[in-house]
Design a protein around this motif. Structure first.
Motif, PDB file in Angstrom:
ATOM      1  N   LEU A 181      26.414   9.052  16.234  1.00  0.00           N
ATOM      2  CA  LEU A 181      26.216   8.634  15.102  1.00  0.00           C
ATOM      3  C   LEU A 181      24.859   7.881  14.666  1.00  0.00           C
ATOM      4  O   LEU A 181      24.402   7.894  13.460  1.00  0.00           O
ATOM      5  N   THR A 215      28.876   4.028   9.295  1.00  0.00           N
ATOM      6  CA  THR A 215      29.549   5.425   9.731  1.00  0.00           C
ATOM      7  C   THR A 215      29.712   5.285  10.943  1.00  0.00           C
ATOM      8  O   THR A 215      29.126   4.874  11.999  1.00  0.00           O
ATOM      9  N   ASN A 225      32.556  10.589  13.342  1.00  0.00           N
ATOM     10  CA  ASN A 225      32.090  11.977  13.757  1.00  0.00           C
ATOM     11  C   ASN A 225      32.831  12.975  14.024  1.00  0.00           C
ATOM     12  O   ASN A 225      33.456  13.054  15.263  1.00  0.00           O
ATOM     13  N   GLU A 262      37.694   4.300   7.886  1.00  0.00           N
ATOM     14  CA  GLU A 262      35.937   4.153   7.673  1.00  0.00           C
ATOM     15  C   GLU A 262      35.847   3.434   6.244  1.00  0.00           C
ATOM     16  O   GLU A 262      34.997   2.661   6.194  1.00  0.00           O
TER      17      GLU A 262
END
Length: 421
Positions: free
Chosen positions: A174, A285, A288, A347
């Motif tokens: 990430l 973030t 993934n 998230e």
């Protein structure tokens, strides 16, 4: 070499610390089939005490583990902040009043006791626990994600939760970042309480002495039978770029000139090990594909807010709550979990909250360690605080984990130069 039994669970959790175990437990409670990998040959934790605030004890209550946790730990009466130079009290939290405000207690517990409690809960729910498995790579697949281990094994599942700590392998998917060295180091000790009787210690409180480039923490553990201490200081060797930094000679030098309670506690510190304090810059973030970061892999903090383990436990609970909500909405129970949706919801709320914790921890460290005129200004500011003023704890101790909250009005934002001496 593949997995030993050929069976792929719904979810893999990588890392058997507090974050990994609590995530595995949270998912298992939603009937997700979980396999957890830990690189060490056995499950266990090193260290000493942890502080568990109401934003986490409410989760332990939901898991049915709070009574056991309280029996293993201590629910202190107060959190008291004192000046490390003269031992004068600066401010305090009434933790019993705080419990009434938030509905759940403030708890101090030995790290190994909390870890063991979570481990036993995972075993009861059938989480498959695998040791001696050091994960070296992660990759997404057409239907989930795969991990590979140092001994050649691989495993895959619909989702992989990377709770692999400060030096997370998964984080590299990430962001290309490095750990941030604070140049501070922590020494710890935990001993039978008899060793400190007569030292004028607070046997039912958490006490933090804040001083120039150092602080010292004391509180009871295990029903008062054990006493925990933490000594933290800035290392001149670290600032100078010396590789061997944070050594015991620096410990003694850092606390010269501090008050008698600290001087009596210093000889009791463990001197054969110490913990250098690193964090990482926040990232927004965490996901993934079907691989998600959790705990210190996503948001390693400095320890000043005592929220590291708490945030990791919150992470697992939030993810499981989104899985549970999705299960409740599904009309076709055989269709499986939409992990993309669950991970996206996870998230959407956690990174911003944890960013604030990481950044506020850095601010608190700066505030605690002031010297000179700024130290005196800080002391005036803290003495002016009302004991029952919760303006700077509501955003962190309240039930904010599931929803984005507005930027808190942080007490630390008040400029010190506005204080008249």
């Amino acid at each position: 070499m593949g997995t030993t039994d050929g069976h792929h669970p719904d979810a893999l959790v990588i890392g058997g610390g507090i974050g990994g175990l609590s995530a595995a437990l949270a998912l298992a409670r939603t009937a997700v089939n979980v396999r957890l990998y830990e690189q060490a040959p056995g499950f266990g934790e090193v260290g000493a005490g942890l502080q568990i605030a109401p934003n986490c004890t409410r989760i332990l209550h939901e898991y049915g583990l709070l009574d056991e946790a309280v029996a293993l730990g201590v629910t202190p009466a107060h959190m008291v902040m004192k000046d490390a130079v003269d031992a004068a009290e600066l401010t305090r939290l009434d933790l019993k009043h705080l419990e009434r405000r938030y509905g759940f207690p403030y708890l101090v517990i030995h790290r190994s006791d909390l870890h063991g409690l979570l481990l036993r809960a995972c075993e009861r729910l059938g989480v498959e626990l695998v040791n001696d498995a050091r994960c070296v790579s992660y990759e997404n697949t057409a239907n989930g994600a795969r991990v590979a281990f140092a001994d050649g094994r691989t495993d895959e599942a619909e989702v992989v939760i990377a709770a692999d700590g400060l030096h997370s392998v998964a984080r590299a998917l990430l962001v290309d970042d490095e750990t941030v060295n604070s140049a501070y180091v922590a020494y710890r000790s935990a001993m039978p309480s008899e060793q400190v009787r007569g030292h004028e210690v607070h046997e039912r409180d958490v006490v933090v002495y804040v001083g120039p480039r150092c602080h010292f923490v004391q509180y009871p553990l295990r029903g008062g039978e054990m006493f925990n201490q933490v000594a933290v200081f800035e290392s001149p060797k670290a600032l100078a770029g010396v590789e061997d930094w944070g050594t015991p000679d620096e410990l003694d030098q850092a606390f010269k000139g501090t008050c008698d309670p600290i001087q009596r506690g210093l000889p009791l510190m463990w001197r054969d090990r110490w913990w250098r304090m690193f964090d990482r810059d926040p990232i927004t973030t965490w996901v993934n594909g079907r691989i998600a970061l959790l705990g210190d892999a996503a948001h390693p903090p400095l320890q000043y807010m005592a929220q590291g383990a708490v945030m990791a436990i919150e992470d697992g609970w939030v993810l499981a709550e989104h899985v549970r909500a999705q299960q409740a909405r599904r009309s076709d129970r055989s269709s499986g979990i939409d992990w993309e949706q669950a991970l996206a919801a996870y998230e959407a709320v956690r990174p911003e909250h944890c960013r604030r914790v990481v950044n506020t921890a850095r601010q608190w460290g700066e505030l605690w360690h002031l010297d000179g005129v700024e130290r005196l200004q800080r002391n005036v500011l803290l003495r002016a605080r009302d004991t029952h003023d919760y303006a700077f704890t509501d955003w962190i101790y309240g039930p904010t984990a599931l929803t984005p909250e507005e930027e808190p009005d942080l007490y630390l934002g008040i400029p010190l130069d506005s204080v008249e001496l």
